[in-house]
Write an enzyme that holds these catalytic residues in place. Structure first.
Site, short mmCIF file in Angstrom:
data_model
loop_
_atom_site.label_atom_id
_atom_site.label_comp_id
_atom_site.label_asym_id
_atom_site.label_seq_id
_atom_site.Cartn_x
_atom_site.Cartn_y
_atom_site.Cartn_z
N SER A 138 0.91 -1.12 0.12
CA SER A 138 -0.04 0.01 -0.13
C SER A 138 0.89 1.13 -0.02
CB SER A 138 -0.86 0.00 1.20
OG SER A 138 -1.56 1.38 1.65
N LYS B 218 2.15 -3.43 6.65
CA LYS B 218 2.43 -3.46 5.34
C LYS B 218 4.04 -3.26 5.11
CE LYS B 218 -1.61 -4.35 3.34
NZ LYS B 218 -1.86 -5.61 2.69
N TYR C 287 -1.61 -0.15 10.31
CA TYR C 287 -2.11 -0.88 9.33
C TYR C 287 -0.96 -0.84 8.31
CZ TYR C 287 -3.68 -1.19 4.37
OH TYR C 287 -3.72 -1.42 2.84
N1 UFG Z 1 -12.87 11.28 2.67
C1 UFG Z 1 -13.81 12.12 3.05
N2 UFG Z 1 -15.29 11.84 3.23
C2 UFG Z 1 -15.44 10.69 3.26
C3 UFG Z 1 -14.61 9.40 3.10
C4 UFG Z 1 -13.31 9.75 2.72
O1 UFG Z 1 -13.61 13.29 2.78
O2 UFG Z 1 -16.67 10.24 3.83
C5 UFG Z 1 -11.56 11.75 2.12
C6 UFG Z 1 -10.63 11.18 3.02
O3 UFG Z 1 -10.38 12.13 4.18
C7 UFG Z 1 -9.53 11.13 2.15
C8 UFG Z 1 -10.13 10.69 0.59
O4 UFG Z 1 -11.39 11.15 0.93
O5 UFG Z 1 -8.78 12.39 1.97
C9 UFG Z 1 -9.77 9.35 0.38
O6 UFG Z 1 -10.39 8.65 1.60
P1 UFG Z 1 -10.54 6.79 1.47
O7 UFG Z 1 -10.96 6.42 2.92
O8 UFG Z 1 -11.23 6.66 0.44
O9 UFG Z 1 -8.90 6.45 1.02
P2 UFG Z 1 -7.47 6.66 2.04
O10 UFG Z 1 -6.98 7.57 1.23
O11 UFG Z 1 -7.96 7.13 3.21
O12 UFG Z 1 -7.07 5.18 1.98
C10 UFG Z 1 -6.57 4.43 0.80
C11 UFG Z 1 -6.68 2.78 1.33
C12 UFG Z 1 -5.93 2.49 2.31
C13 UFG Z 1 -4.73 2.77 2.02
C14 UFG Z 1 -4.47 4.36 2.03
C15 UFG Z 1 -2.95 4.81 1.51
O13 UFG Z 1 -8.17 2.65 1.45
O14 UFG Z 1 -5.98 1.06 2.34
O15 UFG Z 1 -5.22 4.87 0.91
O16 UFG Z 1 -2.69 6.06 2.42
F1 UFG Z 1 -3.83 2.52 3.28
#
Ligand code: UFG
Length: 325
Positions: free
Chosen positions: A115, A143, A139
């Site tokens: 990741s 990884k 997490y």
């Molecule tokens: N976000 C919102 N509102 C929501 C959900 C998400 O604003 O309801 C924002 C988050 O704050 C983030 C972006 O959208 O800025 C993306 O969020 P996600 O949860 O979709 O994905 P992440 O970037 O947090 O996580 C992903 C993978 C993880 C991995 C990570 C690497 O899901 O498994 O990228 O940093 F670890």
């Protein structure tokens, strides 16, 4: 035959579909804690947990496994902060059990699902593979630990491995057979599309005061079918003995949370109610891959190059899943 652990999960099930299309024989293993049995498109399926060494041993006895693609892991960043123990057990101990069974049975090829979380807050963008690794969550640390374990096994026991570092996996099988399905859902695109469908009142934007052009976080969304394809290419490169230890998988283009919401509005033709909320702890402001190595060495080129195309496949799947397609 290829053993796919976590084969009932989001990326695992799409990868099995890609492997079958190329004529590979596959056996899937999954404990079905989050995966869905109906997503496993290969005939051979074993319901088992990587923490169950006897079950694992039996899989390697029962099937002529040559290579492993290892997805099975806990993947929720927030949950890993609240309950790190299950992450270290499931992810790290589970992987050690798998590697131990591989060694016993002389299996020496593994493609590992890593990741972008291994990098932590980037020092500069886009992020190349040799960027410093300072994961911000248990997490991400699991990884990175698993990658380091693989490197040690490669040195000591001649294990061949490749770690694929995904940025933000998104979208669904364009044929609509399988798709993204997390319960509870935490990922941005499905949450936004659920709001478009009226299954949620609104989307909360986690933070609008980041040092980015529109104040919201930036992510590199990569289609799950392109990720699946990269696993096939990585496995083939590994078999040629020419694989690098790690490859970033992303498009190299970042999109802000606001851009994602606007794109979802365009694709669905619906207005999506938005609430601006505080930052979510642990979110890096921007994550964008430098995918040059995967392009150059694997010949990997994402087919779903635009966010519109990615969202369109996710929307078709969402409509179908909720009986509206
Ligand atoms: N976000 C919102 N509102 C929501 C959900 C998400 O604003 O309801 C924002 C988050 O704050 C983030 C972006 O959208 O800025 C993306 O969020 P996600 O949860 O979709 O994905 P992440 O970037 O947090 O996580 C992903 C993978 C993880 C991995 C990570 C690497 O899901 O498994 O990228 O940093 F670890």
């Amino acid at each position: 035959m290829i053993l796919v652990t976590g084969g009932a999960g989001y990326i695992g099930s799409h990868t099995i579909k890609a492997l079958l299309a190329r004529g590979y024989r596959v056996v899937a293993l999954d404990n079905l804690s989050t995966g869905r049995r109906e997503f496993v498109l290969c005939e051979d399926f074993v319901e088992a947990d990587l923490l169950d060494r006897h079950a694992l041993e039996k899989v390697f006895r029962d099937y002529p496994i040559r290579s492993v693609i290892h997805f099975a892991a806990k993947t929720a960043v927030g949950e890993s902060v609240e309950n790190p123990e299950i992450y270290y057990y499931n992810n790290v101990v589970g992987t050690l059990n798998l590697l131990s069974a591989m060694r016993t049975h002389g299996v020496k090829e593994i493609v590992f699902s890593s990741s972008a979380a291994v990098y932590g807050d980037p020092e500069s963008l886009p992020i190349p593979e040799d960027h410093p690794k300072r994961p911000k969550s248990p997490y991400g640390r699991t990884k990175l630990m698993m990658e380091e374990i693989l490197a040690d096994y490669a040195r000591a026991y001649g294990m061949g491995y490749v770690a694929l570092r995904y940025f933000n996996a998104a979208g669904s099988d364009p044929e609509g057979v399988i798709g993204e399905w997390h319960d509870p859902e935490t990922h941005l695109i499905p949450i936004v599309l659920e709001a478009a469908l009226g299954l949620r009142d609104h989307v909360e934007i986690f933070g609008t005061d980041y040092n980015t052009p529109d104040g919201t976080c930036i992510r590199d969304f990569i289609h799950v079918v392109d990720l699946a394809e990269a696993h096939v290419l990585a496995l083939e490169r590994l078999r040629e003995g020419a694989a690098s230890p790690a490859y970033n998988l992303g498009t190299g283009v970042g999109h802000s949370v606001r851009e994602v919401i606007e794109t979802c509005e365009r694709v669905t033709g619906r207005e999506i109610p938005v609430v601006e909320g505080p930052r979510r702890p642990g979110d890096p402001p921007a994550l964008v891959a430098d995918p040059t190595r995967a392009r150059r060495e694997l010949g990997w080129e994402p087919c779903f190059a635009s966010l519109e195309e990615i969202v369109a496949t996710a929307w078709r799947w969402m409509l179908r899943r909720h009986g509206r397609g």
